[in-house]
Scaffold this active site. Structure first.
Site, PDB file in Angstrom:
ATOM      1  N   CYS A  19      -7.813   0.395   7.723  1.00 58.08           N
ATOM      2  CA  CYS A  19      -6.940  -0.168   8.523  1.00 58.08           C
ATOM      3  C   CYS A  19      -5.551  -0.737   8.151  1.00 58.08           C
ATOM      4  O   CYS A  19      -5.127  -0.063   6.990  1.00 58.08           O
ATOM      5  CB  CYS A  19      -7.658  -1.561   9.226  1.00 58.08           C
ATOM      6  SG  CYS A  19      -7.736  -2.907   8.045  1.00 58.08           S
ATOM      7  N   ARG A  25     -10.314  -5.569  10.242  1.00 55.74           N
ATOM      8  CA  ARG A  25     -10.972  -4.546  11.222  1.00 55.74           C
ATOM      9  C   ARG A  25     -11.589  -3.701  10.096  1.00 55.74           C
ATOM     10  O   ARG A  25     -12.927  -3.625  10.394  1.00 55.74           O
ATOM     11  CB  ARG A  25     -10.112  -3.683  11.938  1.00 55.74           C
ATOM     12  CG  ARG A  25      -9.335  -4.407  12.899  1.00 55.74           C
ATOM     13  CD  ARG A  25      -8.120  -3.617  13.612  1.00 55.74           C
ATOM     14  NE  ARG A  25      -7.264  -3.293  12.581  1.00 55.74           N
ATOM     15  CZ  ARG A  25      -6.281  -2.615  13.102  1.00 55.74           C
ATOM     16  NH1 ARG A  25      -6.063  -1.706  14.011  1.00 55.74           N
ATOM     17  NH2 ARG A  25      -5.250  -2.489  12.093  1.00 55.74           N
ATOM     18  N   ASP A 131      -6.045  -4.826  16.613  1.00 55.54           N
ATOM     19  CA  ASP A 131      -5.807  -5.730  15.446  1.00 55.54           C
ATOM     20  C   ASP A 131      -5.949  -7.106  15.646  1.00 55.54           C
ATOM     21  O   ASP A 131      -5.023  -7.501  16.903  1.00 55.54           O
ATOM     22  CB  ASP A 131      -4.495  -5.344  14.829  1.00 55.54           C
ATOM     23  CG  ASP A 131      -4.617  -6.177  13.512  1.00 55.54           C
ATOM     24  OD1 ASP A 131      -4.997  -6.948  13.042  1.00 55.54           O
ATOM     25  OD2 ASP A 131      -3.583  -5.894  12.545  1.00 55.54           O
TER      26      ASP A 131
END
Length: 169
Positions: A19, A25, A131
């Site tokens: 990420c 994440r 996100d």
């Protein structure tokens, strides 16, 4: 990528999850996927790592909200320390799975062994993992739900790739 590519080394598999900062994440996916692999008895054959395309958080633990969401669901987020993706090493992994299209561009775009994490999501294949960093707790819970079901699908896809033909005899 709707399926996982074959292992580079028979009976072993290396997955890199990517990420932006490696604090929300990809570490959530890392913790969940490792747990699901252990539950399936594949943890001795599959190595999972995670990283971020940016280096701002290198060495830091995961975001407190991501860690709290994982802990509330029974996962252990305490071992994670952020690291930066090494774009000189994509060949070290059987597959690199990124969380969104910006991450995909940062690691060099789609290729045989590079795709979106949710390419294997049974509910919304090919979608991004949003996100949650700038939002509230519900965003982290939404990410966890996506990651859990996609991790189940990844484990199911790995099973036949790692089956030892001698075990079937």
């Amino acid at each position: 990528m709707r399926t996982l590519p074959p292992p580079r080394v028979p009976g072993r598999y290396r997955i890199e999850l990517v990420c932006l900062g490696n604090i929300c994440r990809s570490p959530t996916a890392h913790v969940v996927l490792e747990s699901h692999l252990a539950d399936a008895g594949l943890d001795d054959r599959v190595e999972v790592t995670s990283s971020g395309t940016g280096g701002w958080h290198v060495g830091n633990p995961m975001d407190d909200r991501a860690a709290a969401t994982l802990a509330a669901a029974g996962y252990d987020p305490t071992r994670h320390r952020a690291r930066q993706y090494d774009d000189a090493r994509p060949g070290a992994y059987d597959v690199v799975l990124v969380m969104d299209m910006a991450n995909l561009a940062d690691v060099g775009g789609r290729a045989e062994r590079i795709g979106l994490f949710r390419d294997l999501d049974p509910v919304d294949p090919g979608a991004e993992v949003p996100d949650p960093y700038y939002g509230g707790a519900d965003g982290f819970e939404e990410v966890l739900a996506m990651v859990e079901r996609t991790s189940d699908a990844i484990v199911a896809a790995l099973q036949p790739l790692l089956d030892d033909p001698q075990d079937r005899a």
